[in-house]
Design an enzyme around this catalytic site. Structure first.
Site, PDB file in Angstrom:
ATOM      1  N   ALA A  66       0.870  -1.169   0.000  1.00 54.16           N
ATOM      2  CA  ALA A  66       0.000   0.000   0.000  1.00 54.16           C
ATOM      3  C   ALA A  66       0.910   1.224   0.000  1.00 54.16           C
ATOM      4  O   ALA A  66       2.056   1.157   0.451  1.00 54.16           O
ATOM      5  CB  ALA A  66      -0.898  -0.026   1.227  1.00 54.16           C
ATOM      6  N   GLY A 111       0.612  -4.882   0.932  1.00 51.53           N
ATOM      7  CA  GLY A 111      -0.580  -4.984   0.084  1.00 51.53           C
ATOM      8  C   GLY A 111      -0.320  -5.733  -1.209  1.00 51.53           C
ATOM      9  O   GLY A 111      -1.249  -6.292  -1.805  1.00 51.53           O
ATOM     10  N   GLU A 134       4.583  -4.629   7.281  1.00 50.40           N
ATOM     11  CA  GLU A 134       3.780  -3.607   7.962  1.00 50.40           C
ATOM     12  C   GLU A 134       4.270  -3.317   9.372  1.00 50.40           C
ATOM     13  O   GLU A 134       4.233  -2.175   9.833  1.00 50.40           O
ATOM     14  CB  GLU A 134       2.302  -4.044   8.010  1.00 50.40           C
ATOM     15  CG  GLU A 134       1.576  -3.922   6.680  1.00 50.40           C
ATOM     16  CD  GLU A 134       1.720  -5.165   5.809  1.00 50.40           C
ATOM     17  OE1 GLU A 134       2.582  -6.022   6.097  1.00 50.40           O
ATOM     18  OE2 GLU A 134       0.960  -5.274   4.831  1.00 50.40           O
TER      19      GLU A 134
END
Ligand code: DAK
Length: 260
Positions: A66, A111, A134
């Site tokens: 992401a 992502g 993450e």
């Protein structure tokens, strides 16, 4: 919708969706996710499409995650909206009636790994790298990684990837079942197209029901799942494709499926 972040190209019954932000290693921002949702929703309704390949633009990345510059300033409410959008895209890919093959041509992080996990089949090039970094950014995976990764590779291996925040290479990803196979970088798309063509030559209705049986059945206990399979199997016999497939076998000819 005006598409500036993805490319959608059709060749016969096969569509290739390319995430096209190479300068940001194809990171998924809001606009890209919206374009993906729009395009995959349309592909799902298009009966001329029998298989979809998803890949990243350039030689370096499938999707590096992401978009961190987009996420940096989000508050909890905006984070929730972004997470919902990401989940909606992944569910659309996962539940697409047609099979989706991930052509993982480089970094598949955060992502990007989650997008690969939402696909039905994953092929990787030798330079591909996988991870859920993450935790290095102070967040957890937000597009299904904590759920789909353990379901695919098992809880212990998934936890090592999720808690460790590091990367694994394509060979290791293959060894743990995260990808089906590893191929040279310059043949990755061809290998995916060969696989997609093979799938397209089979009964399209049967492929669609197979996908439904696997995806929905894996959410059930074995007894219910087998009952569910039995119903879908029976449904096949209401199709013209079943008549054609079995007649073609007995007449020793290639079937001419109509997706009906
Ligand atoms: N986002 C934005 N830009 C990115 C990016 C990303 N994920 N990954 C790379 N880029 C950009 C870099 O900033 C750089 O831009 P410029 O500096 O040239 O403007 C350009 O792409 C090239 O990257 P590098 O210069 O860093 O290239 P290297 O070869 O040196 O390194 C790398 C490649 C993939 C190792 C490195 O770029 C990297 O570590 N990238 C970040 C990988 C990452 O951490 N991915 C996970 C992102 S987090 C949610 C919760 C969580 C999430 C979402 C929702 N909710 C609860 C709502 C999180 C999801 C994630 O995916």
């Amino acid at each position: 919708m005006n598409m500036t972040n993805i490319l959608v190209e059709q060749d016969g019954a096969i569509v290739t969706v390319t995430i096209n932000r190479p300068k940001a290693l194809n990171a998924l921002n809001k606009e890209t996710l919206e374009e993906m949702h729009h395009s995959f929703s349309a592909l799902g309704k298009d009966r001329s499409v029998q298989a979809v390949i998803v890949t990243g633009s350039g030689e370096k990345a499938f999707v590096a995650g992401a978009d961190i510059s987009y996420m940096q300033s989000l508050d909890a409410a905006a984070g929730k909206v972004f997470g919902e959008l990401g989940h909606k895209v992944m569910a659309t890919v996962e539940n697409l009636p047609q099979p989706v093959i991930a052509a993982i041509n480089g970094f598949a992080l955060g992502g990007g790994c989650e997008l690969a996990l939402a696909c039905d089949i994953r092929l990787a090039s030798v330079n591909a790298k996988f991870g859920q970094p993450e935790v290095n950014l102070g967040v957890i995976p937000g597009f299904g990684g904590t759920q789909r990764l353990p379901r695919l590779v098992g809880k212990g291996l998934a936890n090592e990837i999720l808690f460790g925040g590091g990367m694994i290479d394509a060979e290791e990803a293959c060894r743990i079942g995260l990808v089906n196979r590893v191929v040279p970088q310059d043949t990755l798309l061809d290998e995916c197209r060969i696989l997609a063509s093979k799938i397209c030559s089979r009964g399209p209705l049967a492929i669609r029901l197979c996908k439904e049986a696997v995806n929905n059945g894996m959410e059930m206990d074995l007894k219910r799942a087998c009952a569910y399979e039995k119903d879908l199997f029976a449904l096949c016999f209401a199709s013209e494709d079943q008549k054609e497939g079995m007649a073609a076998f007995l007449e020793k000819r290639t079937p001419n499926f109509q997706n009906k």
